[in-house]
Design a protein around this motif. Structure first.
Motif, PDB file in Angstrom:
ATOM      1  N   PHE A  78     -39.848 -54.333 -51.078  1.00  0.00           N
ATOM      2  CA  PHE A  78     -39.172 -53.033 -51.037  1.00  0.00           C
ATOM      3  C   PHE A  78     -40.137 -51.941 -50.560  1.00  0.00           C
ATOM      4  O   PHE A  78     -39.840 -51.168 -49.646  1.00  0.00           O
ATOM      5  CB  PHE A  78     -38.651 -52.716 -52.443  1.00  0.00           C
ATOM      6  CG  PHE A  78     -37.850 -51.451 -52.563  1.00  0.00           C
ATOM      7  CD1 PHE A  78     -36.475 -51.473 -52.437  1.00  0.00           C
ATOM      8  CD2 PHE A  78     -38.475 -50.247 -52.823  1.00  0.00           C
ATOM      9  CE1 PHE A  78     -35.727 -50.308 -52.559  1.00  0.00           C
ATOM     10  CE2 PHE A  78     -37.747 -49.076 -52.950  1.00  0.00           C
ATOM     11  CZ  PHE A  78     -36.369 -49.103 -52.824  1.00  0.00           C
ATOM     12  N   LEU A  79     -41.323 -51.896 -51.169  1.00  0.00           N
ATOM     13  CA  LEU A  79     -42.307 -50.866 -50.818  1.00  0.00           C
ATOM     14  C   LEU A  79     -42.950 -51.127 -49.461  1.00  0.00           C
ATOM     15  O   LEU A  79     -43.339 -50.184 -48.761  1.00  0.00           O
ATOM     16  CB  LEU A  79     -43.393 -50.798 -51.902  1.00  0.00           C
ATOM     17  CG  LEU A  79     -42.913 -50.278 -53.258  1.00  0.00           C
ATOM     18  CD1 LEU A  79     -43.992 -50.469 -54.321  1.00  0.00           C
ATOM     19  CD2 LEU A  79     -42.523 -48.801 -53.167  1.00  0.00           C
ATOM     20  N   ILE A  82     -40.898 -49.616 -46.395  1.00  0.00           N
ATOM     21  CA  ILE A  82     -40.892 -48.155 -46.190  1.00  0.00           C
ATOM     22  C   ILE A  82     -41.836 -47.746 -45.060  1.00  0.00           C
ATOM     23  O   ILE A  82     -41.416 -47.083 -44.102  1.00  0.00           O
ATOM     24  CB  ILE A  82     -41.244 -47.427 -47.506  1.00  0.00           C
ATOM     25  CG1 ILE A  82     -40.128 -47.638 -48.538  1.00  0.00           C
ATOM     26  CG2 ILE A  82     -41.441 -45.936 -47.242  1.00  0.00           C
ATOM     27  CD1 ILE A  82     -40.430 -47.030 -49.899  1.00  0.00           C
ATOM     28  N   VAL A 303     -34.885 -47.586 -49.025  1.00  0.00           N
ATOM     29  CA  VAL A 303     -36.095 -48.171 -48.454  1.00  0.00           C
ATOM     30  C   VAL A 303     -36.050 -48.154 -46.930  1.00  0.00           C
ATOM     31  O   VAL A 303     -37.064 -47.923 -46.268  1.00  0.00           O
ATOM     32  CB  VAL A 303     -36.324 -49.606 -48.980  1.00  0.00           C
ATOM     33  CG1 VAL A 303     -35.281 -50.557 -48.495  1.00  0.00           C
ATOM     34  CG2 VAL A 303     -37.692 -50.119 -48.575  1.00  0.00           C
ATOM     35  N   SER A 304     -34.901 -48.369 -46.345  1.00  0.00           N
ATOM     36  CA  SER A 304     -34.818 -48.452 -44.885  1.00  0.00           C
ATOM     37  C   SER A 304     -34.783 -47.085 -44.218  1.00  0.00           C
ATOM     38  O   SER A 304     -35.078 -46.967 -43.027  1.00  0.00           O
ATOM     39  CB  SER A 304     -33.581 -49.260 -44.468  1.00  0.00           C
ATOM     40  OG  SER A 304     -32.404 -48.671 -44.975  1.00  0.00           O
TER      41      SER A 304
END
Length: 402
Positions: A78-79, A82, A303-304
């Protein structure tokens, strides 16, 4: 001509015989005013504070290889996405600087939502069709409500009211309305043929599955055609409607070739991180009691689109509302009329029955969101921004308890 004069002439022409091919290439690049490869990648990797999060890219690979806890795999991936999303946008922007306005527009249109496409394809090939649908719907809602609302709020604290090209904004919102209607029709069709079935979770029923596939695939092809026409409208025939205040062109920070290589490499890395992210969703949702619709509709779009969100708010605070509208509404249009239909066609080719039939609750949510945006998109102030953000948090709350 004497032998002694030849090296001198060669040096004057930049073709000294002792120079290697790489030196001649560097000299040619410098002559054209482009940054060197070292300068290009220095800017690419160290040009933003977002890139600190690139530390999570190797952690994402390691956590998947060593089969860490699902929450760690999900969090690291997820991170990691970014900063990768930011890098994709930077590489696309730097490549666009060397192209004409039409090609630059097409490039930005194609790669503007690259992360959504990568995540969608990763989920599609893992047969996570509900994640595909909710993440696409979430990206639309995030851009229309959260990002546009935050942009209006930020601009409202600096300017009493902000004006923009209403004709262009209305044309964009009208196309968004069309895309919304195309998602209502499959839901209405399913309700008509299966009135007694519960469709809260978007389950396809045997009685109408074939019809839904035909409607969805035919509609996807038509929407792609409409999107091409919209690009012509925006970039060529009515480009003047979408032009904001004249801005000084920025000097390129990367050469076109290095930007292309960076774009390709970042896309590959992002595809791996997206695959790890999607693979960990099911276990994370079950183990930590997080609703899967909430993950798809709220978390994945954040996130996107994180870097894009910051850019939109920053442009709004500078009074560049045309750019803000282009980022928020334009990105939603790209997802609804390009990314979603593209995924339906890819699923068709690959043998996955992805349709445009969303759950009834999701369809209603999209409809009321587009309706509110169409109502407010005349001029902006902080009150309109507050209304958009409030609706987004109401929707997020509803999907948390879904």
């Amino acid at each position: 001509m004497s032998a002694e004069s030849t090296p001198l002439l060669a040096r004057e022409n930049g073709t000294h015989p002792r120079r290697s091919f790489s030196h001649r290439v560097k000299a040619l690049i410098a002559a054209e005013g482009e940054p060197s490869w070292i300068q290009s990648y220095k800017h690419f990797l160290f040009g933003s504070y977002f890139n600190v999060l690139l530390l999570f890219v190797p952690l994402s690979f390691i956590s998947d290889a060593l089969n860490f806890d699902a929450a760690l795999r999900f969090s690291f991936s997820f991170l990691a996405i970014i900063p990768l999303a930011k890098l994709l946008g930077d590489a696309t922007e730097q490549m666009s600087a060397k192209l004409g306005p039409t090609l630059a527009g097409l490039l930005n249109a194609s790669f503007g939502n690259a992360v959504e496409i990568i995540v969608g394809i990763a989920a599609l090939f893992q047969n996570q069709l509900r994640i595909v649908q909710t993440s696409m719907l979430g990206s639309i809602l995030s851009n229309l409500l959260l990002v546009l609302g935050c942009s209006f709020l930020a601009a409202g604290f600096k300017f009493k009211e902000s004006n923009f090209q209403v004709t262009a904004a209305q044309a964009s919102s009208s196309l968004m309305t069309l895309a919304c209607i195309t998602l209502i029709i499959p839901a209405a069709y399913n309700f008509t043929i299966s009135p007694s079935n519960d469709t809260r979770f978007g389950t396809l029923f045997d009685a109408g599955e074939e019809g839904l596939l035909v409607i969805s695939r035919g509609t996807a092809l038509l929407l792609l055609g409409v999107y091409v026409a919209y690009l012509c409208f925006q970039l060529k025939t009515h480009a003047y409607l979408f032009e904001g205040e004249e801005q000084e062109p920025e000097e390129p920070k990367m050469s076109a070739v290095s930007a292309g290589v960076a774009l390709l490499g970042t896309t590959v890395v992002t595809s791996f991180c997206a695959d790890y992210l999607v693979a960990s969703i099911e276990e994370t949702a079950d183990r930590y009691s997080i609703p899967k619709p909430f993950i798809g509709l709220i978390l994945l779009p954040i996130v996107s689109n994180a870097a894009e969100h910051v850019t939109s708010v920053w442009m709004a605070m500078k009074g560049q509302m045309e750019l803000t509208i282009g980022i928020c509404v334009g990105s939603s249009i790209q997802i609804a009329t390009f990314v979603v239909p593209l995924l339906v066609i890819v699923g068709w080719i690959a043998g996955f029955n992805l349709t445009l039939f969303f759950a009834n609750f999701e369809t209603i949510t999209l409809f009321v969101s587009v309706f509110l945006v169409n109502t407010l998109i005349q001029q902006s102030n902080y009150m309109e921004g507050l209304m958009l953000v409030s609706l987004y948090f109401v929707i997020a709350l509803a999907f948390w308890v879904a």
